[in-house]
Enzyme design. Structure first.
Site, PDB file in Angstrom:
ATOM      1  N   CYS A 191      36.993  44.609  43.962  1.00 19.95           N
ATOM      2  CA  CYS A 191      37.143  43.560  42.964  1.00 19.95           C
ATOM      3  C   CYS A 191      36.127  43.717  41.836  1.00 19.95           C
ATOM      4  O   CYS A 191      35.058  44.292  42.012  1.00 19.95           O
ATOM      5  CB  CYS A 191      36.986  42.191  43.608  1.00 19.95           C
ATOM      6  N   ASP A 230      35.573  33.267  51.938  1.00 17.86           N
ATOM      7  CA  ASP A 230      34.403  33.768  51.240  1.00 17.86           C
ATOM      8  C   ASP A 230      33.222  32.841  51.494  1.00 17.86           C
ATOM      9  O   ASP A 230      33.387  31.708  51.964  1.00 17.86           O
ATOM     10  CB  ASP A 230      34.711  33.824  49.738  1.00 17.86           C
TER      11      ASP A 230
END
Length: 206
Positions: free
Chosen positions: A7, A128
């Site tokens: 990412c 996360d």
């Protein structure tokens, strides 16, 4: 084997690197406050250079639905990853504009957070520790999570194998763990990918 998502791609060199290493997913961050932010025009150029076999994900925080749908429908991204306060109604509305996949991100601090994530209407969920700050969380909270998910938050070459062996996530998502001085590092990217892929090789040998 868990899939890999790199990412926060920002430069053409980042794209050339992933085209060589070949993770299944990459992420372009459209959140203006992120240090990895790219504009739609920048993302379009990066996507043009990206292998068509790599799935491009757009990362958003409380973005206008029309802007998300536009990027999806123009083919600049293949999926939207939502990191803000977007709820199931938001996801339902996006689906009136596009059939592209939606990944809803959840910050995990408790079993209640896990339960909330499990009920999400997103096609996938991402769990996360925060907002791209490179920190891990208590992975034991995920032991009863009964749907496929992307695992993010503080992953790096030192801990990703243990994370996969413990949790067997659908995918592992890394950003700061493959950077040096805030920039993507080819050697770290390659080492991370090789570590993930080594798990499959060990399973085959066993």
């Amino acid at each position: 084997m868990s899939k890999i998502k790199f990412c926060g791609l920002r430069t053409i060199d980042d794209v050339y690197a992933v085209n060589e290493i070949f993770p299944e997913y990459v992420g372009f961050v459209f959140a203006p406050k992120s240090k990895r932010h790219v504009t739609p025009a920048q993302a379009e150029k990066l996507r043009a250079a990206l292998s068509k076999k790599i799935f491009a994900v757009g990362v958003f925080v409380n973005e206008e639905i029309s802007n998300v749908a536009k990027l999806l429908n123009e083919g600049i991204i293949d999926a939207a990853q939502l990191h803000g306060e977007e709820d199931d109604a938001y996801i339902k509305k996006i689906r009136t504009f596009t059939r592209k996949p939606i990944i809803k991100a959840f910050k995990i601090n408790s079993a209640d957070d896990v339960a909330k994530a499990e009920k999400s209407h997103g096609d996938f969920i991402l769990v996360d520790a925060g907002a791209g700050d490179g920190k891990t969380f208590d992975w034991s909270l995920l032991k009863n999570l009964r749907r496929e998910y992307f695992l993010a938050g503080g992953l790096n070459v030192e801990n990703v194998v243990g994370a996969i062996e413990m949790l067997k996530p659908f995918a592992v998502d890394v950003s700061s763990g493959i950077e040096t001085d805030g920039h993507k590092d080819f050697d770290k990217m390659l080492t991370f990918a090789n570590a993930v892929r080594s798990i499959k090789e060990m399973i085959i040998l066993e």
